[in-house]
Write a protein that holds these residues in place. Sequence first.
Motif, short mmCIF file in Angstrom:
data_model
loop_
_atom_site.label_atom_id
_atom_site.label_comp_id
_atom_site.label_asym_id
_atom_site.label_seq_id
_atom_site.Cartn_x
_atom_site.Cartn_y
_atom_site.Cartn_z
N ALA A 148 0.83 -1.21 0.00
CA ALA A 148 0.00 0.00 0.00
C ALA A 148 0.86 1.25 0.00
O ALA A 148 0.50 2.28 -0.59
CB ALA A 148 -0.94 0.00 1.21
N GLN A 149 2.03 1.20 0.67
CA GLN A 149 2.93 2.35 0.69
C GLN A 149 3.72 2.47 -0.63
O GLN A 149 4.07 3.58 -1.04
CB GLN A 149 3.90 2.23 1.86
CG GLN A 149 3.23 2.34 3.21
CD GLN A 149 4.20 2.13 4.36
OE1 GLN A 149 5.37 2.47 4.26
NE2 GLN A 149 3.72 1.55 5.44
N PHE A 150 3.97 1.36 -1.25
CA PHE A 150 4.78 1.36 -2.47
C PHE A 150 4.03 1.95 -3.65
O PHE A 150 4.59 2.72 -4.43
CB PHE A 150 5.23 -0.07 -2.77
CG PHE A 150 5.96 -0.22 -4.08
CD1 PHE A 150 7.10 0.52 -4.37
CD2 PHE A 150 5.49 -1.11 -5.05
CE1 PHE A 150 7.77 0.37 -5.57
CE2 PHE A 150 6.15 -1.26 -6.25
CZ PHE A 150 7.29 -0.51 -6.52
N TYR A 151 2.75 1.61 -3.80
CA TYR A 151 1.97 2.07 -4.95
C TYR A 151 1.28 3.41 -4.65
O TYR A 151 0.76 3.61 -3.55
CB TYR A 151 0.91 1.03 -5.34
CG TYR A 151 1.51 -0.27 -5.85
CD1 TYR A 151 2.24 -0.30 -7.03
CD2 TYR A 151 1.36 -1.46 -5.14
CE1 TYR A 151 2.81 -1.48 -7.50
CE2 TYR A 151 1.92 -2.64 -5.61
CZ TYR A 151 2.63 -2.65 -6.78
OH TYR A 151 3.20 -3.81 -7.25
N GLY A 152 1.28 4.28 -5.65
CA GLY A 152 0.62 5.57 -5.52
C GLY A 152 -0.90 5.43 -5.45
O GLY A 152 -1.47 4.38 -5.75
N LEU A 153 -1.56 6.52 -5.06
CA LEU A 153 -3.01 6.49 -4.82
C LEU A 153 -3.80 5.99 -6.02
O LEU A 153 -4.71 5.17 -5.88
CB LEU A 153 -3.49 7.89 -4.42
CG LEU A 153 -5.01 8.03 -4.27
CD1 LEU A 153 -5.50 7.25 -3.07
CD2 LEU A 153 -5.42 9.49 -4.18
N LEU A 210 -2.64 -3.50 -4.93
CA LEU A 210 -2.96 -4.43 -3.84
C LEU A 210 -3.80 -5.59 -4.34
O LEU A 210 -3.61 -6.74 -3.92
CB LEU A 210 -3.70 -3.68 -2.73
CG LEU A 210 -2.84 -2.79 -1.83
CD1 LEU A 210 -3.72 -1.87 -1.01
CD2 LEU A 210 -1.96 -3.62 -0.93
N GLY A 211 -4.73 -5.29 -5.22
CA GLY A 211 -5.60 -6.34 -5.75
C GLY A 211 -4.82 -7.38 -6.54
O GLY A 211 -5.04 -8.58 -6.37
N TRP A 212 -3.89 -6.92 -7.38
CA TRP A 212 -3.11 -7.87 -8.18
C TRP A 212 -2.11 -8.63 -7.32
O TRP A 212 -1.90 -9.84 -7.53
CB TRP A 212 -2.42 -7.15 -9.33
CG TRP A 212 -3.33 -7.07 -10.52
CD1 TRP A 212 -4.31 -6.13 -10.75
CD2 TRP A 212 -3.39 -7.98 -11.61
NE1 TRP A 212 -4.96 -6.41 -11.91
CE2 TRP A 212 -4.43 -7.54 -12.47
CE3 TRP A 212 -2.68 -9.12 -11.95
CZ2 TRP A 212 -4.76 -8.21 -13.64
CZ3 TRP A 212 -3.00 -9.79 -13.12
CH2 TRP A 212 -4.03 -9.34 -13.95
N ALA A 213 -1.50 -7.97 -6.36
CA ALA A 213 -0.58 -8.68 -5.46
C ALA A 213 -1.35 -9.75 -4.68
O ALA A 213 -0.90 -10.89 -4.54
CB ALA A 213 0.09 -7.70 -4.50
N SER A 214 -2.52 -9.36 -4.18
CA SER A 214 -3.34 -10.32 -3.45
C SER A 214 -3.83 -11.43 -4.36
O SER A 214 -3.85 -12.61 -3.98
CB SER A 214 -4.54 -9.59 -2.81
OG SER A 214 -5.33 -10.47 -2.07
#
Length: 446
Positions: free
Chosen positions: A366-371, A378-382
């Motif tokens: 969440a901190q790595f990817y911009g808004l 997060l969705g693709w990582a998950s």
Amino acid sequence: MRTIDVHEVIDNARFNRYHWMVMFWCALLLIFDGYDLFIYGVVLPVIMKEWGLTPLQAGALGSYALFGMMFGALIFGTLADKIGRKKGIALCFVLFSGATLINGFASNPTEFGICRFIAGLGCGGLMPNVVALMNEYAPKKLRSTLVAIMFSGYSLGGMLSAGVGIYMLPRFGWESMFFAAAVPLLLLPLIFYFLPESVGFLVRQGRTEQARAILNRVEPSCAISADDILSVGAAKSGSASVLELFREGRLLRTLCIWVAFFCCLLMVYALGSWLPKLMANAGYSLGSSLSFLLALNFGGMAGAIFGGWLGDRLDLSKVTAVFFIAAAVSISLLGFKSSPALLYFLIFIAGATTIGTQILLYAGAAQFYGLSIRSTGLGWASGIGRNGAIVGPLLGGALLGINLPLQLNFLAFAVPGAIAAIAMAVFAISSQRSLGTTADPALTAS
């Protein structure tokens, strides 16, 4: 008239009651989510006996929900960047709670598997959106800690599932565990009323009056008026395409995050699905084997909070790598005969460094990817990680099916921890090298 950067206000806000409120509702959602996810490991010994399932069949049945979670994370993570986090979260909540309730009426493995798949869609979509929302509202200096505390609700849900199972399984049967999912649905109106929408999303949608009202609660000292112009300087107006995850120097680190998610979720769901059964096979009673699941989730909660605290003071990716090493060691040792006290301690550490580290991965991503691409990232990582979650129960079933010694079962569960540690070490090195050449946020302490 002032031009106010929304994210600068939130980053520098003093922690107050509004932050507590957001964290409470997000944590409550994850408690329900964790209950629904860990319920399968709780009822597994009972349904295997009732339906005469082989270990491989039981592993496959456990993977249905995880297939659903993979698709749910990919679909609802990206969708929420377009329709808003609040709507996405509410939709996912209704989906997994309703399907879990209906699951109690299943009369055969096919019906059971279909309900678990549908519930998985909602569970998989809820996690990245709740993490993205909490990450957006948390002050920068407390971000990892607050996300970790919020996500500890997931472990509390697992503990609740095991605790309810110890009481209800012998008295009311496995179906009662699923009927209990009706209770969270009663709270839906309150959740939808109190849970705020993403401020950045409101500004991009032109709903500036609502955004101003929320910002004045996040940081009352700003006293934002109707004349002030709100901007989301940290966000880009481009699309939330998955291709954005690989641009501007993010390729290697995105792949490292995906590998870490895959390995971590494999360990989480292998242990969550098979720990009670493995311990029952080792001679422990059903109640005792479920108490091991309690220890696993209690460790997950403690590990998430401690890891989040460390992550706000040190490099979060390095903390995550060390946690993965500890996971590999503790899980490997579970297969050897130990005193009860040492066994519970090892399970506690395993929970802290698998379930807890999963939570740190969400906070870090969440901190790595911009808004503008946060929910997508997060969705693709998950979603990629859910492939590991699918493999976990299947791997456990396959290993039990060929009657391997207990030590080899746990050793197989530990190998992904070593791989994930390498991936996060590469991530940390890549982040350090990019600090001087890119403006992208990295997994470093605030």
